[in-house]
Design a protein around this motif. Structure first.
Motif, PDB file in Angstrom:
ATOM      1  N   ASP A 158      27.410  21.334 -15.676  1.00  0.00           N
ATOM      2  CA  ASP A 158      27.010  21.143 -14.281  1.00  0.00           C
ATOM      3  C   ASP A 158      28.213  20.806 -13.399  1.00  0.00           C
ATOM      4  OD1 ASP A 158      24.278  21.684 -14.581  1.00  0.00           O
ATOM      5  OD2 ASP A 158      23.883  19.663 -15.313  1.00  0.00           O
ATOM      6  N   GLU A 159      29.160  20.047 -13.929  1.00  0.00           N
ATOM      7  CA  GLU A 159      30.376  19.758 -13.165  1.00  0.00           C
ATOM      8  C   GLU A 159      31.190  21.032 -12.950  1.00  0.00           C
ATOM      9  OE1 GLU A 159      32.642  16.639 -14.939  1.00  0.00           O
ATOM     10  OE2 GLU A 159      30.967  15.213 -14.953  1.00  0.00           O
ATOM     11  N   ALA A 160      31.230  21.903 -13.955  1.00  0.00           N
ATOM     12  CA  ALA A 160      31.954  23.160 -13.816  1.00  0.00           C
ATOM     13  C   ALA A 160      31.298  24.045 -12.762  1.00  0.00           C
ATOM     14  CB  ALA A 160      32.009  23.882 -15.158  1.00  0.00           C
ATOM     15  N   VAL A 161      29.966  24.076 -12.727  1.00  0.00           N
ATOM     16  CA  VAL A 161      29.265  24.837 -11.689  1.00  0.00           C
ATOM     17  C   VAL A 161      29.595  24.274 -10.310  1.00  0.00           C
ATOM     18  CG1 VAL A 161      26.991  25.375 -10.739  1.00  0.00           C
ATOM     19  CG2 VAL A 161      27.418  25.646 -13.188  1.00  0.00           C
ATOM     20  N   ALA A 162      29.661  22.961 -10.194  1.00  0.00           N
ATOM     21  CA  ALA A 162      30.033  22.337  -8.918  1.00  0.00           C
ATOM     22  C   ALA A 162      31.447  22.741  -8.508  1.00  0.00           C
ATOM     23  CB  ALA A 162      29.924  20.816  -9.019  1.00  0.00           C
ATOM     24  N   MET A 163      32.339  22.914  -9.491  1.00  0.00           N
ATOM     25  CA  MET A 163      33.700  23.372  -9.196  1.00  0.00           C
ATOM     26  C   MET A 163      33.697  24.804  -8.669  1.00  0.00           C
ATOM     27  SD  MET A 163      35.529  21.743 -12.585  1.00  0.00           S
ATOM     28  CE  MET A 163      37.160  22.477 -12.346  1.00  0.00           C
ATOM     29  N   VAL A 164      32.759  25.620  -9.152  1.00  0.00           N
ATOM     30  CA  VAL A 164      32.600  26.975  -8.616  1.00  0.00           C
ATOM     31  C   VAL A 164      32.170  26.912  -7.159  1.00  0.00           C
ATOM     32  CG1 VAL A 164      31.214  29.077  -8.726  1.00  0.00           C
ATOM     33  CG2 VAL A 164      32.100  28.063 -10.844  1.00  0.00           C
ATOM     34  N   LEU A 165      31.142  26.118  -6.879  1.00  0.00           N
ATOM     35  CA  LEU A 165      30.567  26.074  -5.538  1.00  0.00           C
ATOM     36  C   LEU A 165      31.498  25.417  -4.525  1.00  0.00           C
ATOM     37  CD1 LEU A 165      26.885  25.197  -6.470  1.00  0.00           C
ATOM     38  CD2 LEU A 165      27.885  27.443  -6.021  1.00  0.00           C
ATOM     39  N   SER A 166      32.408  24.564  -5.012  1.00  0.00           N
ATOM     40  CA  SER A 166      33.375  23.934  -4.104  1.00  0.00           C
ATOM     41  C   SER A 166      34.604  24.803  -3.864  1.00  0.00           C
ATOM     42  CB  SER A 166      33.821  22.582  -4.676  1.00  0.00           C
ATOM     43  OG  SER A 166      34.641  22.766  -5.824  1.00  0.00           O
ATOM     44  N   GLY A 167      34.709  25.908  -4.588  1.00  0.00           N
ATOM     45  CA  GLY A 167      35.868  26.789  -4.448  1.00  0.00           C
ATOM     46  C   GLY A 167      37.025  26.443  -5.342  1.00  0.00           C
ATOM     47  N   GLU A 168      36.862  25.466  -6.223  1.00  0.00           N
ATOM     48  CA  GLU A 168      37.954  25.086  -7.123  1.00  0.00           C
ATOM     49  C   GLU A 168      38.139  26.109  -8.236  1.00  0.00           C
ATOM     50  OE1 GLU A 168      39.471  21.192  -9.703  1.00  0.00           O
ATOM     51  OE2 GLU A 168      37.568  21.110  -8.584  1.00  0.00           O
ATOM     52  N   ILE A 169      37.033  26.715  -8.677  1.00  0.00           N
ATOM     53  CA  ILE A 169      37.085  27.789  -9.669  1.00  0.00           C
ATOM     54  C   ILE A 169      36.821  29.100  -8.945  1.00  0.00           C
ATOM     55  CG2 ILE A 169      35.966  28.818 -11.678  1.00  0.00           C
ATOM     56  CD1 ILE A 169      35.431  26.031 -12.729  1.00  0.00           C
ATOM     57  N   THR A 170      37.790  30.038  -9.023  1.00  0.00           N
ATOM     58  CA  THR A 170      37.668  31.305  -8.304  1.00  0.00           C
ATOM     59  C   THR A 170      37.797  32.528  -9.200  1.00  0.00           C
ATOM     60  OG1 THR A 170      40.037  31.291  -7.808  1.00  0.00           O
ATOM     61  CG2 THR A 170      38.564  30.300  -6.162  1.00  0.00           C
ATOM     62  N   ASN A 171      38.232  32.366 -10.435  1.00  0.00           N
ATOM     63  CA  ASN A 171      38.341  33.486 -11.358  1.00  0.00           C
ATOM     64  C   ASN A 171      36.970  34.137 -11.530  1.00  0.00           C
ATOM     65  OD1 ASN A 171      37.914  34.373 -14.372  1.00  0.00           O
ATOM     66  ND2 ASN A 171      40.092  34.625 -13.973  1.00  0.00           N
ATOM     67  N   ALA A 172      36.879  35.457 -11.334  1.00  0.00           N
ATOM     68  CA  ALA A 172      35.589  36.142 -11.315  1.00  0.00           C
ATOM     69  C   ALA A 172      34.827  35.988 -12.624  1.00  0.00           C
ATOM     70  CB  ALA A 172      35.790  37.621 -10.984  1.00  0.00           C
ATOM     71  N   LEU A 173      35.522  36.127 -13.761  1.00  0.00           N
ATOM     72  CA  LEU A 173      34.865  35.978 -15.049  1.00  0.00           C
ATOM     73  C   LEU A 173      34.302  34.582 -15.214  1.00  0.00           C
ATOM     74  CD1 LEU A 173      36.914  38.395 -15.453  1.00  0.00           C
ATOM     75  CD2 LEU A 173      36.997  37.708 -17.857  1.00  0.00           C
ATOM     76  N   CYS A 174      35.096  33.601 -14.796  1.00  0.00           N
ATOM     77  CA  CYS A 174      34.699  32.204 -14.945  1.00  0.00           C
ATOM     78  C   CYS A 174      33.488  31.891 -14.063  1.00  0.00           C
ATOM     79  CB  CYS A 174      35.884  31.314 -14.600  1.00  0.00           C
ATOM     80  SG  CYS A 174      35.758  29.625 -15.224  1.00  0.00           S
ATOM     81  N   VAL A 175      33.528  32.355 -12.823  1.00  0.00           N
ATOM     82  CA  VAL A 175      32.408  32.122 -11.900  1.00  0.00           C
ATOM     83  C   VAL A 175      31.128  32.722 -12.474  1.00  0.00           C
ATOM     84  CG1 VAL A 175      31.472  32.708  -9.639  1.00  0.00           C
ATOM     85  CG2 VAL A 175      33.833  31.944  -9.837  1.00  0.00           C
ATOM     86  N   ALA A 176      31.175  33.995 -12.853  1.00  0.00           N
ATOM     87  CA  ALA A 176      29.982  34.667 -13.354  1.00  0.00           C
ATOM     88  C   ALA A 176      29.479  34.030 -14.641  1.00  0.00           C
ATOM     89  CB  ALA A 176      30.278  36.149 -13.577  1.00  0.00           C
ATOM     90  N   GLY A 177      30.399  33.718 -15.554  1.00  0.00           N
ATOM     91  CA  GLY A 177      30.000  33.150 -16.831  1.00  0.00           C
ATOM     92  C   GLY A 177      29.368  31.779 -16.703  1.00  0.00           C
ATOM     93  N   LEU A 178      29.957  30.914 -15.874  1.00  0.00           N
ATOM     94  CA  LEU A 178      29.425  29.562 -15.704  1.00  0.00           C
ATOM     95  C   LEU A 178      28.048  29.579 -15.047  1.00  0.00           C
ATOM     96  CD1 LEU A 178      32.661  27.695 -14.562  1.00  0.00           C
ATOM     97  CD2 LEU A 178      31.543  27.560 -16.799  1.00  0.00           C
ATOM     98  N   LEU A 179      27.886  30.395 -13.995  1.00  0.00           N
ATOM     99  CA  LEU A 179      26.590  30.449 -13.320  1.00  0.00           C
ATOM    100  C   LEU A 179      25.524  31.035 -14.231  1.00  0.00           C
ATOM    101  CD1 LEU A 179      27.635  31.592  -9.720  1.00  0.00           C
ATOM    102  CD2 LEU A 179      27.195  29.268 -10.558  1.00  0.00           C
ATOM    103  N   ALA A 180      25.883  32.058 -15.006  1.00  0.00           N
ATOM    104  CA  ALA A 180      24.927  32.647 -15.937  1.00  0.00           C
ATOM    105  C   ALA A 180      24.551  31.660 -17.032  1.00  0.00           C
ATOM    106  CB  ALA A 180      25.503  33.923 -16.542  1.00  0.00           C
ATOM    107  N   ALA A 181      25.544  30.926 -17.557  1.00  0.00           N
ATOM    108  CA  ALA A 181      25.261  29.954 -18.616  1.00  0.00           C
ATOM    109  C   ALA A 181      24.342  28.854 -18.124  1.00  0.00           C
ATOM    110  CB  ALA A 181      26.568  29.367 -19.144  1.00  0.00           C
ATOM    111  N   ALA A 182      24.579  28.358 -16.915  1.00  0.00           N
ATOM    112  CA  ALA A 182      23.713  27.317 -16.362  1.00  0.00           C
ATOM    113  C   ALA A 182      22.300  27.831 -16.163  1.00  0.00           C
ATOM    114  CB  ALA A 182      24.290  26.812 -15.041  1.00  0.00           C
ATOM    115  N   ARG A 183      22.178  29.080 -15.741  1.00  0.00           N
ATOM    116  CA  ARG A 183      20.849  29.663 -15.515  1.00  0.00           C
ATOM    117  C   ARG A 183      20.076  29.789 -16.817  1.00  0.00           C
ATOM    118  NH1 ARG A 183      16.466  30.474 -15.086  1.00  0.00           N
ATOM    119  NH2 ARG A 183      15.295  32.073 -13.938  1.00  0.00           N
ATOM    120  N   VAL A 184      20.696  30.328 -17.863  1.00  0.00           N
ATOM    121  CA  VAL A 184      19.964  30.508 -19.119  1.00  0.00           C
ATOM    122  C   VAL A 184      19.691  29.167 -19.800  1.00  0.00           C
ATOM    123  CG1 VAL A 184      20.770  32.866 -19.459  1.00  0.00           C
ATOM    124  CG2 VAL A 184      22.052  30.981 -20.481  1.00  0.00           C
TER     125      VAL A 184
END
Length: 205
Positions: A158-184
């Protein structure tokens, strides 16, 4: 194909550059309404990425220098599918071991991703890795180049997802993978595909 969809035909192709990772080409393509247009793009070998989750719900993230950006960014364990005869799941397991010294007792497919379809054929399959273990010290990969400088971190998903939404994580693979993992995860791990699931014809160029 519906009656209104145009059949984009390639009239000619010129290779501008060919290297070990990608080829830059220019196609002359027929356009709707008549005529043609030049389209430059990269034919890419493809890659895999891994969202590795431990038993505490933490995801394994890398901090790695990327020269085109001139700085270190957050990433998933990932790499090219450039080993002849190696399957996608095998490539994911190899990259996980080489970059994080970890093994996975279970691999599932999270998502398939075209990273930049306007200029590249690159397709990345992102896996979910669980039941993590340690690669024996004597068998660990000797890292070179930028990989010798990467650092490995474990962060609550959940902290990693928050890093995506805050713009701290921008790598496309990382963004997609983290959001997908949280969803499943929130769906009780429903919707995952088996590690050997075929790549859909809709995603292949």
């Amino acid at each position: 194909m519906s009656a209104q969809e145009h059949d984009y035909q390639v009239r000619s192709r010129v290779e501008r550059y060919s290297g070990p990772l990608f080829t830059l080409v220019t196609d002359e393509v027929t356009m709707p309404g008549g005529g043609t247009a030049a389209r430059d793009y990269i034919r890419h070998t493809g890659a895999v990425g891994v969202v590795a989750l431990d038993d505490a719900g933490r995801v394994v993230l890398l901090r790695q220098y990327r020269h085109p950006l001139g700085r270190r960014i957050w990433e998933l364990p990932a790499g090219l599918t450039d080993v002849h005869g190696e399957g996608l799941a095998e490539a994911a397991a190899r990259e996980l071991a080489e970059e994080t010294d970890l093994t996975a007792g279970r691999l599932d497919v999270l998502v398939d991703l075209h990273t930049s379809p306007g200029c590249s054929t690159e397709l990345v399959r992102i896996f979910l890795a669980r039941e993590l273990g340690e690669v024996p010290a004597a068998e660990r990969h000797d890292r070179h180049g930028e990989e010798a400088d990467l650092t490995v971190h474990r962060t609550d998903l959940d902290e990693a997802v928050a890093m995506v939404l805050s713009g701290e994580i921008t790598n496309a693979l990382c963004v997609a993978g983290l959001l997908a993992a949280a969803r499943v995860r929130d769906a009780g791990w429903k919707g995952l595909r088996s590690a050997d699931a075929p790549v859909s014809s809709a995603t292949t160029p």
